[in-house]
Scaffold this active site. Sequence first.
Site, short mmCIF file in Angstrom:
data_model
loop_
_atom_site.label_atom_id
_atom_site.label_comp_id
_atom_site.label_asym_id
_atom_site.label_seq_id
_atom_site.Cartn_x
_atom_site.Cartn_y
_atom_site.Cartn_z
N GLN A 255 -84.10 -50.27 -20.33
CA GLN A 255 -82.76 -50.74 -19.95
C GLN A 255 -82.62 -50.86 -18.44
O GLN A 255 -81.98 -51.79 -17.95
CB GLN A 255 -81.70 -49.78 -20.49
CG GLN A 255 -81.44 -49.93 -21.96
CD GLN A 255 -81.08 -51.36 -22.34
OE1 GLN A 255 -80.07 -51.89 -21.91
NE2 GLN A 255 -81.92 -51.99 -23.14
N HIS A 258 -83.36 -54.22 -16.77
CA HIS A 258 -82.46 -55.36 -16.95
C HIS A 258 -81.86 -55.80 -15.62
O HIS A 258 -81.63 -56.98 -15.39
CB HIS A 258 -81.34 -55.02 -17.94
CG HIS A 258 -81.65 -55.37 -19.35
ND1 HIS A 258 -81.88 -56.66 -19.76
CD2 HIS A 258 -81.78 -54.60 -20.46
CE1 HIS A 258 -82.13 -56.68 -21.06
NE2 HIS A 258 -82.09 -55.44 -21.51
N GLU A 322 -73.50 -48.72 -24.93
CA GLU A 322 -73.94 -49.97 -25.54
C GLU A 322 -75.07 -49.68 -26.53
O GLU A 322 -75.04 -50.10 -27.68
CB GLU A 322 -74.40 -50.94 -24.46
CG GLU A 322 -74.93 -52.25 -25.00
CD GLU A 322 -75.61 -53.09 -23.93
OE1 GLU A 322 -75.79 -54.29 -24.17
OE2 GLU A 322 -75.95 -52.55 -22.85
N HIS A 323 -76.10 -48.99 -26.04
CA HIS A 323 -77.23 -48.57 -26.87
C HIS A 323 -77.29 -47.05 -26.89
O HIS A 323 -77.17 -46.41 -25.84
CB HIS A 323 -78.56 -49.09 -26.31
CG HIS A 323 -78.60 -50.57 -26.10
ND1 HIS A 323 -78.36 -51.16 -24.87
CD2 HIS A 323 -78.88 -51.58 -26.96
CE1 HIS A 323 -78.48 -52.47 -24.99
NE2 HIS A 323 -78.79 -52.75 -26.23
N ASP A 356 -83.39 -55.20 -29.65
CA ASP A 356 -83.30 -56.30 -28.70
C ASP A 356 -84.00 -57.55 -29.21
O ASP A 356 -83.62 -58.67 -28.86
CB ASP A 356 -83.95 -55.90 -27.36
CG ASP A 356 -82.92 -55.37 -26.37
OD1 ASP A 356 -81.74 -55.33 -26.71
OD2 ASP A 356 -83.32 -55.01 -25.24
N HIS A 415 -33.85 -65.09 -42.98
CA HIS A 415 -34.95 -64.59 -43.79
C HIS A 415 -34.45 -64.26 -45.21
O HIS A 415 -35.08 -64.63 -46.22
CB HIS A 415 -35.56 -63.32 -43.18
CG HIS A 415 -36.50 -63.58 -42.04
ND1 HIS A 415 -36.09 -64.12 -40.85
CD2 HIS A 415 -37.84 -63.37 -41.92
CE1 HIS A 415 -37.12 -64.22 -40.03
NE2 HIS A 415 -38.21 -63.77 -40.66
#
Length: 451
Positions: A255, A258, A322-323, A356, A415
């Site tokens: 990670q 990235h 996220e992960h 991934d 209504h």
Amino acid sequence: MPVYKSPGKKELKEILKRPGIDQAKISKIVRPILDKVKRSGDDALKKLALEYDHVELDSLWVSEAEFATADAQVQDTLKEAIQVAYANIKKFHEAQKQDDLIMEVMPGVICSRRSVPIQKVGLYIPGGTAPLFSTVLMLAIPAKIAGCKEIILASPTNRLGEINPVVLYTAKLVGVDKVLKVGGAQAIAAMAYGTETVPKVHKIFGPGNQYVTAAKQLVAQTDVAIDMPAGPSEVLVVVDESSDAAFAAADLLSQAEHGGDSQVVLISTSVEKAEEINAEVEAQLEKLYRKDMAGQALEKSSVIVESRKEKIIKIINKYGPEHLIINTQDAEEIAEQVSNAGSVFIGAYTPESAGDYASGTNHTLPTNGWAKSFSGVSLDSYVKKITYQKIDEEGLLHLGPTIERMAEAEMLEAHKNAVTIRLKKLREDGISAATNKKPHKDLKSVLFGKR
């Protein structure tokens, strides 16, 4: 990475703080780009490609000849790998289809809910420091399964005006042949507003750098839906004394590479294991092609030492990664108690890289704590849920008085009147509610008039 032993609540908040981004500064750069595309369309896209990507585009769209050239450039072994990933992702996302819900909630009152595909979608595929052809699979496969009628893919080019050949091969494999040779905030603008040749889409998907992310958030305010708020990539890895240090270090670095704004966090049940993994991270980092970028991410990352399982679970759910990789002896037990995470990887032999690329789950996930309220991309992301109802005469006679009383209590006279005038008509026609009305056998034919 610095090691923190059983941090308190205040210290933990600082440790888990995400890398900050000056949104106001980025928006000042992005807004003029959006305005130019909105105002000048294709001409603005070509000028911005020259300004930012240093490429003069004759055409904004990938031609059939370019698809063919790209196909010839991709090695067969890589094609085979992509095809395996394609099959797994397609299989998992096809299994997410839901049957229509249809039921008679009370005699004569039929309700239904159906999934209807979003008609036009735009998929953004980053192509800067790493051309993410895997994201083509993640975004286009569920779009095709959902039945979206128009799918546009946008990705930046190199200085020769070429999109990465593997991106093009993967797009063609999945069945996407409308590929826009534009990246950055200008690509988001083109799909959000539409131009002379780019149709306006109804929803935009895909990750990107901070400028792409800002563009998505700005256009989402008034013009188009987006998949989710997104930011820099992140992972939280949980280990105990039994964990393999090399495995954990590799997961953290996968990670970190990235980008410099990525965040990785390690939770270890012991100081000794934390130090062992830290040493392994340093050793593996030196061998990475993207070691400078990964090193920047590691500077903002941390190791937490915590032996109490209940505390570890609280940290996970507070952070909402996220992960989440759980590489412990009791990984399944911990995973079962996770309520906030984009995607969870259980056990020593489940690297985040599997998700991934090729396990079948989607890698487009909420970051920056949004996993507390957002899901990752799935088949559901590409459909809308439309509800239907149909009430017959006897159904309204049963339900009408309830509606009248509720509308009257809210002082919404019109209504109430919408029901009252119908009930009056039914009574004038001599229709009364049957006390033992039999339910309909074929609800779908009653609701949609099909025989």
